[in-house]
Design a protein around this motif. Structure first.
Motif, short mmCIF file in Angstrom:
data_model
loop_
_atom_site.label_atom_id
_atom_site.label_comp_id
_atom_site.label_asym_id
_atom_site.label_seq_id
_atom_site.Cartn_x
_atom_site.Cartn_y
_atom_site.Cartn_z
N ASP A 135 0.99 -0.98 -0.05
CA ASP A 135 -0.01 0.06 0.05
C ASP A 135 0.97 1.27 -0.02
OD1 ASP A 135 -1.61 2.32 0.79
OD2 ASP A 135 -2.65 1.16 2.09
N SER A 167 -2.43 6.25 -4.43
CA SER A 167 -4.02 7.11 -4.28
C SER A 167 -3.49 8.47 -4.67
CB SER A 167 -4.49 7.19 -2.72
OG SER A 167 -5.24 8.05 -2.51
N LYS A 178 -2.82 13.16 -0.48
CA LYS A 178 -1.62 12.39 -0.94
C LYS A 178 -0.47 13.27 -1.69
CE LYS A 178 -4.57 9.44 0.85
NZ LYS A 178 -4.59 8.27 1.75
C1 LIG Z 1 -5.64 7.22 1.51
C2 LIG Z 1 -5.33 5.79 1.93
C3 LIG Z 1 -5.91 4.83 1.36
C4 LIG Z 1 -7.20 5.05 0.49
O1 LIG Z 1 -6.94 6.09 -0.46
P1 LIG Z 1 -8.09 6.63 -1.13
O2 LIG Z 1 -7.61 7.06 -2.47
O3 LIG Z 1 -8.26 7.88 -0.09
O4 LIG Z 1 -9.02 5.77 -1.04
C5 LIG Z 1 -5.23 3.44 1.66
N1 LIG Z 1 -4.13 3.35 2.47
C6 LIG Z 1 -3.70 4.40 2.82
C7 LIG Z 1 -2.27 3.92 3.95
C8 LIG Z 1 -3.97 5.61 2.75
O5 LIG Z 1 -3.45 6.54 3.37
#
Ligand SMILES: *Cc1c(COP(=O)(O)O)cnc(C)c1O
Length: 400
Positions: free
Chosen positions: A151, A175, A180
Motif C-alpha cells: 500500500d 492514491s 496524498k
Molecule cells: C488514503 C489511503 C488509502 C485509501 O486511498 P483513497 O484514495 O483515499 O481511497 C489506503 N491506504 C492508505 C495507507 C491511505 O493513506
C-alpha cells in the motif's frame, strides 16, 4: 489569517485547464507509463480511488488463489481506516498485526509468529511516505505462501534500497486523494508484478463502469476549489467550512468502484510530470523539520530506515507525553500551521473494525501508543523553508 493546510498538492489551474481539453485515452496511457517508470512494474491500471484499488486487488488475489477458506487479510494495527473498509468491501476479514515504533509499519517479528493458514494477503502501510521494513515483510509472505499488497497510497516516489515502494510483493496501489503525494481529488492506481494476478486484474478492471459525466463535472469543480483554496491566504478563510475535509478519515465501506475519468487521468499525468520536483520539495521541508526539531525536549523523531528514501506526504513526529499533544496541536493551529493527530485511533479501537477482529488481536500496545502520541506536520508546496523554524518556536514555547 494565512494558514498552511495539513496536507495537499498545489495543483496548477493550467494543469486543470490542460486536462479538460486534452485527449483522455492519451492521458491514461501517460499515467500508466509514468507509474510504470516509477514502480518498474509492467502492469498498471488507473481506478477511482485507493480504496477501489485495494478492493479490486484483493478480489483478484482471491480469484487467483482459488481457495475460499483464505478469507483473512493481515493489516498493520495502525493505518488508514479505508484499509479495513476496503477489505470488508471485498468480502474479506481484517486481521491486525501490531506495528514497530521505528517504521510505524507492521513489526516483522510479530508478523512472523502468525498462523497464516486462513490468510489471503498481508497489506503494508508506508504511512506518511516512510517505507516499511518491506524486504523482511516480503520474505515472510513468500515463506508462508501468502500475497503481499504493498500500500503506497502515501508513498508515491519513495524507495527502499533502490526499489520503489508500491512495487514490493505481488501488487501495489497508489492514491490520488486530497492529502496524498499527487491529487486529482479522488483517484488511484494499481501496479502488479505477477502474471496470473495481472490477468485477473485486467478482467476485473475492464468490467468496471466508466466515471459518470456528473461525477466528472463535480470532480472538476471540486478540484478548482481545492487548487485555489489550498493557498494559505485563502485556506485560512475557508478551513472551518465542512467541505474542506482535509486531514479527516472515517470508516466507510460504501464507495464507487469505477474507472478514473479521462479528466482526472489528465491531471494525474501532468502532476506525475513533476513528481520528482514535488517530492524534492517535500524532502527539503522534511530535512528542515528534522534539523529544527531533533533533540527538543518533549519530542521524538520518526526516522526512515537507513536504506530508505521517504516521500514525506507529511512529516511525522511524536510527543513523549500524550497529555501534551492537544496543547501542541492547538498552539500550532493558532500559529496558522495545520498539524494533525493523524488517525486518532488504533484500528483495534475503531468500533467497525474491532467488531470484526478476534479479541486477542485487539491487543496492539504499540499501535495504541502511536495513536496517542503522533503529530503530523505539513510538507506540501505551500510550506516555506521558514516553516520549520516557526514550528520550533511554537513548540519550544508550548512544551516548556
Ligand atoms: C488514503 C489511503 C488509502 C485509501 O486511498 P483513497 O484514495 O483515499 O481511497 C489506503 N491506504 C492508505 C495507507 C491511505 O493513506
Amino acid at each position: 489569517m494565512s494558514y498552511i493546510a495539513p496536507a495537499g498538492t498545489p495543483v496548477r489551474l493550467g494543469e486543470i485547464a490542460g486536462a479538460l481539453t486534452g485527449a483522455s485515452a492519451a492521458a491514461e496511457a501517460s499515467v500508466c507509463s509514468a507509474l510504470g517508470r516509477v514502480s518498474s512494474l509492467p502492469a498498471i491500471w488507473t481506478i477511482s480511488s485507493g480504496r477501489a484499488a485495494m478492493t479490486t486487488i484483493l478480489q483478484a488475489m482471491r480469484a487467483a488463489r482459488g481457495d475460499d477458506r483464505r478469507d483473512e487479510v493481515i493489516v498493520p494495527a495502525y493505518t488508514c481506516y479505508s484499509v479495513p473498509a476496503a477489505i470488508q468491501r471485498a468480502g474479506l476479514k481484517p486481521r491486525l498485526c501490531d506495528i514497530d515504533e521505528a517504521t510505524l509499519g507492521m513489526d516483522p517479528a510479530v508478523l512472523e509468529r502468525r498462523n497464516f493458514s486462513r490468510t489471503l494477503a498481508v497489506v503494508s502501510a508506508n504511512l506518511y511516505g516512510l517505507p516499511n521494513d518491506l524486504e523482511r515483510i516480503e520474505a515472510i509472505c513468500e515463506t508462508n505462501g501468502v500475497y503481499l499488497l504493498d500500500d503506497a497510497a502515501q508513498a508515491l516516489g519513495a524507495t527502499l534500497n533502490g526499489r520503489a515502494v508500491g512495487a514490493f510483493g505481488d501488487a501495489g496501489l497508489y492514491s490520488f486523494d486530497k492529502g496524498k503525494i499527487i491529487s486529482t481529488m479522488q483517484g488511484g492506481a494499481i501496479a502488479c508484478r505477477q502474471l496470473r494476478l495481472a490477468s485477473e486484474l485486467d478482467a476485473l478492471i475492464s468490467a468496471l463502469p466508466g466515471s459518470a459525466a456528473v461525477e466528472m463535472s463535480a470532480n472538476f469543480l471540486r478540484l478548482v476549489v481545492y487548487a485555489v483554496f489550498l493557498r494559505p491566504a485563502l485556506y485560512g478563510v475557508v478551513r472551518r467550512l465542512p467541505f474542506t475535509g482535509l486531514g479527516h478519515t472515517r470508516y466507510e465501506p460504501r464507495y464507487p468502484i469505477t474507472r478514473l475519468s479521462g479528466f482526472q487521468c489528465g491531471v494525474a499525468a501532468r502532476l506525475l510530470n513533476r513528481l520528482a520536483e514535488l517530492n524534492a520539495s517535500r524532502r527539503a521541508r522534511a530535512r528542515e523539520f528534522r534539523d529544527a526539531l531533533t533533540g527538543m525536549p518533549g519530542l521524538q523523531m520518526v526516522l526512515p530506515l537507513p536504506t530508505a528514501e521517504a516521500a514525506y506526504a507529511r512529516f511525522p513526529i511524536r510527543v513523549t507525553e500524550p497529555e501534551t499533544r492537544d496543547r501542541v496541536l492547538a498552539s500550532l493551529d493558532r500559529a496558522g500551521i495545520g498539524a494533525t493527530a493523524s488517525y486518532p485511533l488504533a484500528l483495534a479501537d475503531v468500533p467497525e473494525v474491532s467488531a470484526q477482529v478476534p479479541a486477542p488481536e485487539r491487543d496492539c500496545p504499540v499501535a495504541r501508543r502511536i495513536a496517542q502520541t503522533i503529530v503530523t506536520l505539513p510538507t506540501h508546496g505551500y510550506c516555506k523553508p521558514d516553516t520549520a523554524r516557526r514550528v520550533r518556536a511554537v513548540l519550544a514555547e508550548c512544551l516548556r
